[in-house]
Enzyme design. Structure first.
Site, short mmCIF file in Angstrom:
data_model
loop_
_atom_site.label_atom_id
_atom_site.label_comp_id
_atom_site.label_asym_id
_atom_site.label_seq_id
_atom_site.Cartn_x
_atom_site.Cartn_y
_atom_site.Cartn_z
N ASP A 83 -2.61 6.29 -3.38
CA ASP A 83 -1.45 5.62 -2.77
C ASP A 83 -0.94 4.48 -3.64
O ASP A 83 -1.38 4.30 -4.78
CB ASP A 83 -1.77 5.14 -1.35
CG ASP A 83 -2.74 3.97 -1.36
OD1 ASP A 83 -3.55 3.87 -2.30
OD2 ASP A 83 -2.70 3.15 -0.42
N SER A 121 0.79 -1.23 0.00
CA SER A 121 0.00 0.00 0.00
C SER A 121 0.83 1.28 0.00
O SER A 121 1.58 1.51 -0.93
CB SER A 121 -0.95 -0.06 1.19
OG SER A 121 -1.93 0.91 1.06
N HIS A 122 0.68 2.09 1.05
CA HIS A 122 1.35 3.40 1.08
C HIS A 122 2.81 3.30 1.50
O HIS A 122 3.50 4.31 1.52
CB HIS A 122 0.60 4.31 2.05
CG HIS A 122 0.54 3.74 3.44
ND1 HIS A 122 -0.23 2.66 3.76
CD2 HIS A 122 1.20 4.08 4.56
CE1 HIS A 122 -0.06 2.37 5.03
NE2 HIS A 122 0.80 3.21 5.55
N ASP A 150 -6.06 2.50 -3.17
CA ASP A 150 -7.28 2.51 -2.36
C ASP A 150 -7.42 3.78 -1.52
O ASP A 150 -8.48 4.03 -0.96
CB ASP A 150 -7.41 1.24 -1.49
CG ASP A 150 -6.22 1.00 -0.61
OD1 ASP A 150 -5.26 1.81 -0.63
OD2 ASP A 150 -6.22 -0.01 0.13
N ARG A 151 -6.37 4.58 -1.43
CA ARG A 151 -6.48 5.83 -0.66
C ARG A 151 -6.70 7.01 -1.58
O ARG A 151 -6.41 6.94 -2.78
CB ARG A 151 -5.20 6.07 0.13
CG ARG A 151 -4.95 5.03 1.18
CD ARG A 151 -3.80 5.44 2.08
NE ARG A 151 -3.59 4.42 3.08
CZ ARG A 151 -3.02 4.63 4.27
NH1 ARG A 151 -2.57 5.84 4.56
NH2 ARG A 151 -2.88 3.65 5.13
N LYS A 190 -11.55 0.06 0.21
CA LYS A 190 -11.64 1.50 0.00
C LYS A 190 -11.16 1.78 -1.41
O LYS A 190 -10.48 0.97 -2.01
CB LYS A 190 -10.85 2.26 1.06
CG LYS A 190 -9.37 1.88 1.21
CD LYS A 190 -8.82 2.58 2.45
CE LYS A 190 -7.32 2.43 2.58
NZ LYS A 190 -6.91 1.26 3.35
N ASP A 234 -1.37 1.27 -3.84
CA ASP A 234 -2.29 0.27 -4.41
C ASP A 234 -3.64 0.85 -4.81
O ASP A 234 -4.57 0.11 -5.14
CB ASP A 234 -2.48 -0.90 -3.44
CG ASP A 234 -3.07 -0.47 -2.11
OD1 ASP A 234 -2.89 0.70 -1.72
OD2 ASP A 234 -3.73 -1.30 -1.46
C1 VG1 Z 1 -3.25 2.13 8.41
C2 VG1 Z 1 -4.44 3.04 8.60
C3 VG1 Z 1 -5.73 2.26 8.46
C4 VG1 Z 1 -5.75 1.55 7.09
C5 VG1 Z 1 -4.50 0.70 6.95
C6 VG1 Z 1 -4.40 0.06 5.59
O1 VG1 Z 1 -3.24 1.12 9.41
O2 VG1 Z 1 -4.38 3.69 9.85
O3 VG1 Z 1 -6.82 3.12 8.61
O4 VG1 Z 1 -6.88 0.74 6.98
O5 VG1 Z 1 -3.33 1.50 7.13
O6 VG1 Z 1 -4.43 1.02 4.58
P1 VG1 Z 1 -2.32 1.22 10.73
O7 VG1 Z 1 -2.55 -0.06 11.46
O8 VG1 Z 1 -0.92 1.41 10.27
O9 VG1 Z 1 -2.80 2.42 11.47
V1 VG1 Z 1 -3.53 0.71 3.19
O10 VG1 Z 1 -3.99 1.88 2.04
O11 VG1 Z 1 -2.01 0.79 3.81
O12 VG1 Z 1 -3.98 -0.82 2.76
CO CO Z 2 -3.52 1.40 0.16
#
Ligand code: VG1
Ligand code: CO
Length: 542
Positions: A276, A112-113, A280-281, A375, A278
């Site tokens: 981001d 992801s990010h 989804d953000r 998302k 992948d």
């Molecule tokens: C973070 C965010 C959470 C989100 C998750 C995955 O998790 O706070 O809201 O669902 O990333 O998003 P954490 O446990 O680091 O707070 V993604 O776009 O990284 O799949």
């Molecule tokens: Co993501």
């Protein structure tokens, strides 16, 4: 030929908030990815002959793991795998493909990010047949299996050509390489008023999307430039790169600052958005107005009927616990259900499947609806463009009108990254021990009305998830929340979430950090963040 390869378990394959995320060199250890993929298959039942979807965000190591996953899916008895061309599928697109083709489930390769590259992050996540992330019951079973796994199955065949759309045979299993963009773009066209957005853009409204050299590039070019007629170049950093051009593909005011500054400049675009790694953000910025993700959820919900796909209204709203309560006021006014879940999209799936909620959101730049079970970054961007086109107002006017009607929830998240894990745990343990004695006391002049460690009771499957974040609520509706991140790959990340509700419109123009200063000081007083983390400032403020 199907091989059964003997292997030894790894102790650290516990999925976090969103799948298993580790540094690439960790994944490159012998059989590391194979063990985890076999543990996924061993935790599922009834997939013989069924379809599996595989795709990833194109980051470093994506192609290698996809080849392994394909050969293991064949060896384990799947009938067919649908895989995005080049190994690419954004997370929301993967969710849609699973749903549209009634697949058994999907494997999404993404961190992801988190940054990508040979020494950066990689991840594997399993999604179930509804298209959403596997619930805790399954991720727990996968983790249990990783702890005693002793062999995995793999077909001993040559690699598949991932760059040609078409059907191929892999040891008796069909591999269908699909165009990753078309199905998704078609779905968006059914939800939003494309003609209205097209005429907004042709009328001179300037939109830019920063794809941050990550997966949304091809999707954004197809939708914004080809189908909506924005000029070529409206999508920036549109080519997905394995290392995201050495950037952090995280759409926020820190990592997408260039885009923000551009939209805020006098002759810059009217509307900017970023996504981001992948896809989804989302981050949405209008001229003179950054939309916080929590506000975005509330405003999308309040204006949902502007979009053709939501004309009949929404059934309910869900948000993660740390997300601001702005959406709660909208739900109240609409007379629909409001649900508060733990952090992570996997908790929304049951509510959407049961028809209880239509839109969901998280403060972490995540918004989505029941059109998929993830998302969805571009979905949120298109929703905003649709609202702007329908209301014929700027983002700033829409946001300010919303605050005037519902009040404003000032909101900020402070992240302390790279904290020593023992120290971070010690902070949480000390805070937990105090919780019972806090109600009724005053912290930095603020009276505590309640304090607890959030536990979620799923109203659909009745599962219970404990220790989902410490929250301290103050009289008047302000609150601070503490939790440790479940997506990091080195040390611990402490997240502090701060919120104040301000009903008085004459006080809606205050700078966010200033509006929250007394709460931020209260957080320091009660949790001793500086002492435990050894940091004087957060590493990221969003
Ligand atoms: C973070 C965010 C959470 C989100 C998750 C995955 O998790 O706070 O809201 O669902 O990333 O998003 P954490 O446990 O680091 O707070 V993604 O776009 O990284 O799949
Ligand atoms: Co993501």
């Amino acid at each position: 030929m199907i091989l059964t390869v003997s292997t030894k378990p790894y102790a650290d394959q516990k999925p976090g908030t969103s799948g298993l995320r580790k540094k690439v060199p960790v994944f490159q250890q012998e059989n590391y990815a194979e063990n985890f993929i076999q543990a996924i298959f061993d935790s599922l039942e009834g997939f013989e002959g069924q379809t599996l979807v595989i795709g990833g965000d194109g980051r470093y190591y994506n192609r290698e793991v996809i080849q392994v996953a394909l050969k293991m899916a064949a060896a384990n008895g799947f009938g067919k795998v649908m895989v995005g061309k080049g190994g690419i599928l954004s997370t929301p697109a993967a969710s849609h493909v699973i749903r549209k083709y009634h697949a058994f489930g999907g494997i999404v390769l993404s961190a992801s990010h988190n940054p990508g590259g040979p020494t950066e992050d990689f991840g594997i996540k399993y999604n179930i047949g509804n298209g959403g992330p596997a619930p805790e019951k399954i991720t727990d079973a996968i983790f249990d299996r990783t702890r005693n796994i002793d062999s995995y199955k793999i077909a001993d065949v040559a690699d598949i050509d991932l760059d040609t759309v078409g059907s191929f045979d892999l040891a008796g299993m069909t591999v269908e390489v699909i165009d990753p963009v078309t199905d998704y773009a078609d779905l968006m066209e059914t939800l939003f008023d494309f003609p209205a957005i097209r005429s907004l853009i042709s009328g001179g409204f300037r939109v830019v999307i920063d794809s941050m050299s990550a997966v949304t590039g091809p999707y954004a070019v197809e939708i914004l430039e080809k189908r909506l007629g924005a000029p070529a170049g409206s999508v920036r950093n549109e080519v997905p790169l394995p290392d995201f051009g050495h950037h952090h593909p995280d759409p926020n005011l820190v990592h997408a600052k260039e885009l923000y500054d551009d939209v805020m400049s006098a002759d810059g675009p009217d509307f900017g958005a970023a996504s981001d790694g992948d896809g989804d953000r989302n981050m949405v910025v209008g001229k003179g107005m950054f939309v916080t993700p929590s506000d975005s959820l509330a405003m999308i919900a309040a204006n949902a009927t502007c979009a053709p796909g939501y004309r009949q209204g929404i059934a309910g709203i869900a948000r993660s616990m740390p997300t601001s309560a702005a959406a709660d006021r909208v739900a109240e006014k609409l007379g629909i259900g409001m649900y508060e879940t733990p952090t992570g999209w996997k908790f929304f799936g049951n509510l959407m499947d049961a028809g209880k909620v239509t839109v969901c959101g998280e403060e972490s730049f995540g918004t989505g609806s029941d059109h998929v079970r993830e998302k969805d970054g571009l979905w949120a961007v298109l929703f905003w463009l649709n609202i702007v086109a329908a209301r014929k107002q700027s983002v700033k006017e829409i946001v300010e009108a919303h605050w005037a009607e519902y009040g404003r929830n000032y909101y900020s998240r402070h992240d302390y990254e790279g904290v020593d894990t023992d120290n971070a745990n010690a902070l949480v343990t000390a805070l937990r021990a105090k919780l019972g004695s806090l109600p009724g006391t005053t912290i930095n002049g603020l009276v505590v009305s309640a304090a607890d460690d959030f536990a979620y009771h799923d109203p659909i499957d009745h599962s219970v998830s404990k220790n989902q974040g410490i929250r301290i609520l103050f009289e008047g509706g302000s609150r601070i929340v503490f939790r440790l991140s479940g997506t990091g790959t080195s040390g611990a990340t402490l997240r502090l979430y701060v919120e104040r509700y301000e009903p008085d419109a004459s006080r809606h123009g205050i700078e966010t950090q200033a509006a929250l200063a007394d709460l931020i000081a209260a957080a320091e007083e009660v949790a001793e963040i500086k002492r435990y983390t050894g940091m004087n400032e957060p590493t990221v403020i969003t």
